[in-house]
Design a protein around this motif. Structure first.
Motif, PDB file in Angstrom:
ATOM      1  N   ARG A  87       0.834  -1.198   0.000  1.00  0.00           N
ATOM      2  CA  ARG A  87       0.000   0.000   0.000  1.00  0.00           C
ATOM      3  C   ARG A  87       0.874   1.255   0.000  1.00  0.00           C
ATOM      4  O   ARG A  87       1.721   1.409   0.884  1.00  0.00           O
ATOM      5  N   VAL A  88       0.652   2.130  -0.971  1.00  0.00           N
ATOM      6  CA  VAL A  88       1.453   3.338  -1.115  1.00  0.00           C
ATOM      7  C   VAL A  88       0.534   4.550  -1.169  1.00  0.00           C
ATOM      8  O   VAL A  88      -0.387   4.593  -1.999  1.00  0.00           O
ATOM      9  N   LEU A  89       0.776   5.518  -0.282  1.00  0.00           N
ATOM     10  CA  LEU A  89       0.045   6.785  -0.314  1.00  0.00           C
ATOM     11  C   LEU A  89       0.919   7.807  -1.022  1.00  0.00           C
ATOM     12  O   LEU A  89       2.046   8.073  -0.593  1.00  0.00           O
ATOM     13  N   ILE A  90       0.401   8.385  -2.105  1.00  0.00           N
ATOM     14  CA  ILE A  90       1.140   9.347  -2.917  1.00  0.00           C
ATOM     15  C   ILE A  90       0.493  10.716  -2.752  1.00  0.00           C
ATOM     16  O   ILE A  90      -0.626  10.946  -3.222  1.00  0.00           O
ATOM     17  N   HIS A  91       1.185  11.629  -2.068  1.00  0.00           N
ATOM     18  CA  HIS A  91       0.665  12.987  -1.951  1.00  0.00           C
ATOM     19  C   HIS A  91       0.848  13.721  -3.276  1.00  0.00           C
ATOM     20  O   HIS A  91       1.792  13.464  -4.036  1.00  0.00           O
ATOM     21  N   ALA A  92      -0.064  14.660  -3.561  1.00  0.00           N
ATOM     22  CA  ALA A  92      -0.023  15.416  -4.822  1.00  0.00           C
ATOM     23  C   ALA A  92       0.057  14.464  -6.009  1.00  0.00           C
ATOM     24  O   ALA A  92       0.907  14.604  -6.894  1.00  0.00           O
ATOM     25  N   LEU A 126       5.114  17.627   1.101  1.00  0.00           N
ATOM     26  CA  LEU A 126       4.402  18.816   1.546  1.00  0.00           C
ATOM     27  C   LEU A 126       5.122  19.546   2.666  1.00  0.00           C
ATOM     28  O   LEU A 126       5.128  20.777   2.719  1.00  0.00           O
ATOM     29  N   GLY A 127       5.724  18.798   3.584  1.00  0.00           N
ATOM     30  CA  GLY A 127       6.398  19.419   4.719  1.00  0.00           C
ATOM     31  C   GLY A 127       5.427  19.807   5.819  1.00  0.00           C
ATOM     32  O   GLY A 127       4.251  19.430   5.808  1.00  0.00           O
ATOM     33  N   GLY A 128       5.920  20.578   6.792  1.00  0.00           N
ATOM     34  CA  GLY A 128       5.069  21.024   7.889  1.00  0.00           C
ATOM     35  C   GLY A 128       4.463  19.867   8.654  1.00  0.00           C
ATOM     36  O   GLY A 128       5.121  18.863   8.927  1.00  0.00           O
ATOM     37  N   GLU A 129       3.189  19.999   8.979  1.00  0.00           N
ATOM     38  CA  GLU A 129       2.482  18.986   9.765  1.00  0.00           C
ATOM     39  C   GLU A 129       2.292  17.678   9.015  1.00  0.00           C
ATOM     40  O   GLU A 129       2.001  16.641   9.625  1.00  0.00           O
ATOM     41  N   THR A 173       9.227  20.069   0.249  1.00  0.00           N
ATOM     42  CA  THR A 173       8.513  20.860   1.259  1.00  0.00           C
ATOM     43  C   THR A 173       7.673  21.915   0.538  1.00  0.00           C
ATOM     44  O   THR A 173       7.964  23.111   0.614  1.00  0.00           O
ATOM     45  N   ALA A 174       6.661  21.459  -0.167  1.00  0.00           N
ATOM     46  CA  ALA A 174       5.850  22.365  -0.988  1.00  0.00           C
ATOM     47  C   ALA A 174       5.154  23.443  -0.168  1.00  0.00           C
ATOM     48  O   ALA A 174       4.876  24.531  -0.684  1.00  0.00           O
TER      49      ALA A 174
END
Length: 335
Positions: free
Chosen positions: A154-159, A228-231, A251-252
Motif C-alpha cells: 500500500r502506497v500513499l502518494i501525496h499530490a 508537503l512538509g510542515g504537519e 517541502t511544498a
C-alpha cells in the motif's frame, strides 16, 4: 559558472561573447522576478558538453530557487531551470538532461553523465518533462524497498496529480502496488485514476489521515511519498502501519517538517530523506535507474503527462500554475 558569466555582462569584454536568450532570475522573489534576457552562452567545463535546448520542464524546486528557498542555489542573477531536452552540439543526438540551474536557455553546458537519449517517438516537451519527475519517483520506490517486491504493498502518494505524482502512479502500476493518492479536486483525481490510481482522496473534502484509516480498515499503508512538509510529515507517519516508511522528497508548503520521533517507536516506522540533487552525483545509482526507466519507456509503459507548454517569455505564468496548484502533471517551457 552561469552566475559569473551573467555578472560579466557589466564588463567590456562581453562584446566578444556569444549571446543567447534565457529565463533569468533577476532577484529573489515570486514569479515576477523572472525575465527573458540575453546572456552569454555557457562554456562547457570538464565532463560537460553543450546542448541546444528546445524545451525545459518546470518543477516546484524552480519556484523555490527563485524565492531563495532551494539549498545551494547561487545568488541572482542566474539562469533558471533544472531539466531540459534538446540536441547535443557535438553529434546532433536528441537528448534530455538534468542540471541544477541554467536549463531555461537556448544552450546549456550539461554533465555528460546526466544526459540521456530521448525515447523514440517522444516530443521535446515530453523529454524535458521526464528527468526530475521519473528519477525522483523511481528512487522513492527504491528507498521504500518496493522495486523488488511490491505486490499488494500500500502506497500513499501525496499530490498524485503533480509531476512526480503522475510518474509515481505509472511506476506503481507496473510494480503492482495498491495506490492511494491525494489531490485537491475530483476532476484531477479522475484523470489520475486513468493512469492506474485505485484509491483517490480529495483532501479538500476529507482529511486524508481519516480516509486512509477508513480505506484500510484501520491498518494503514506501507509507504507514504511525502513532499508537503510542515504537519504533513507527522500526519503521514500516522498513516503508516507497522514498519512503514515515509519518503520525504520536498517541502511544498514551505514549512519545516514537524516530527515527533516518539511517534515512530510504537510501529517501528521510519522517515527517509530523498534529494535528487544529491543522488544525481552517484553515477552507478543513476545508471541503474536509467536502465530500468528506459526499458519501461521503450515498452510504452511510461510517458510524461503534460498540462501546458508555454513560451519562455511566459515563464512567470508557468511558475504560477505550479504555485497555485492548477497543473495536472507537468508544465513545460518552449525554448
Amino acid at each position: 559558472m552561469l552566475y559569473r558569466t551573467l555578472q560579466q555582462l557589466q564588463e567590456p569584454a562581453v562584446a566578444t561573447l556569444f549571446l543567447m536568450k534565457a529565463v533569468v532570475i533577476t532577484r529573489l522573489g515570486g514569479p515576477e522576478v523572472l525575465e527573458a534576457a540575453d546572456v552569454p552562452q555557457p562554456v562547457p567545463g570538464p565532463g560537460e558538453e553543450l546542448v541546444r535546448v528546445e524545451a525545459g520542464g518546470v518543477n516546484f524546486a524552480d519556484t523555490m530557487a527563485a524565492s531563495g528557498g532551494y539549498p545551494g542555489t547561487p545568488k541572482p542573477p542566474l539562469v533558471a531551470g533544472r531539466e531540459f531536452s534538446g540536441t547535443r552540439v557535438s553529434s546532433g543526438e536528441r537528448v534530455m538532461g538534468y542540471t541544477q540551474w541554467g536549463a531555461f536557455a537556448e544552450s546549456v553546458a550539461a554533465r555528460s553523465a546526466l544526459l540521456w537519449p530521448v525515447p523514440m517517438g517522444w516530443s521535446a516537451p515530453e523529454g524535458a518533462a521526464f528527468p526530475v519527475n521519473f528519477f525522483t519517483a523511481y528512487f522513492a520506490y527504491w528507498k521504500a524497498g518496493l522495486l523488488e517486491d511490491s505486490k499488494g504493498a500500500r502506497v500513499l502518494i501525496h499530490a498524485a496529480a503533480g509531476g512526480v505524482g503522475t510518474a509515481a502512479v505509472q511506476i506503481g502500476k507496473l510494480l503492482g502496488a495498491e495506490m492511494y493518492g491525494t489531490s485537491s479536486s475530483d476532476e484531477k483525481l479522475s484523470r489520475v485514476q486513468k493512469l492506474g490510481l485505485q484509491h483517490p482522496i480529495n483532501y479538500k473534502k476529507q482529511d486524508y489521515e481519516v480516509a486512509i484509516r477508513e480505506l484500510t480498515n484501520g491498518e494503514g499503508v506501507d509507504v507514504v511519498f511525502e513532499m508537503l512538509g510542515g504537519e504533513h510529515v507527522l500526519k503521514s507517519v500516522r498513516c503508516l502501519r507497522d514498519f512503514g516508511r515515509v519518503i520525504v522528497y520536498g517541502t511544498a508548503t514551505g514549512q519545516r517538517a514537524v516530527l515527533d520521533v516518539g511517534s515512530l517507536y510504537a510501529k517501528g516506522a521510519s522517515v527517509h530523506g530523498l534529494w535528487l540533487t544529491y543522488i544525481s552525483q552517484k553515477q552507478e545509482l543513476m545508471r541503474q535507474a536509467w536502465q530500468q526507466l528506459s526499458a519501461w519507456a521503450a515498452q510504452g509503459h511510461l510517458r510524461p503527462v503534460i498540462e501546458a507548454v508555454l513560451p519562455m517569455e511566459k515563464a512567470a505564468d508557468a511558475y504560477r500554475l505550479l504555485l497555485e496548484r492548477k497543473n495536472f502533471g507537468k508544465v513545460v517551457l518552449k525554448i
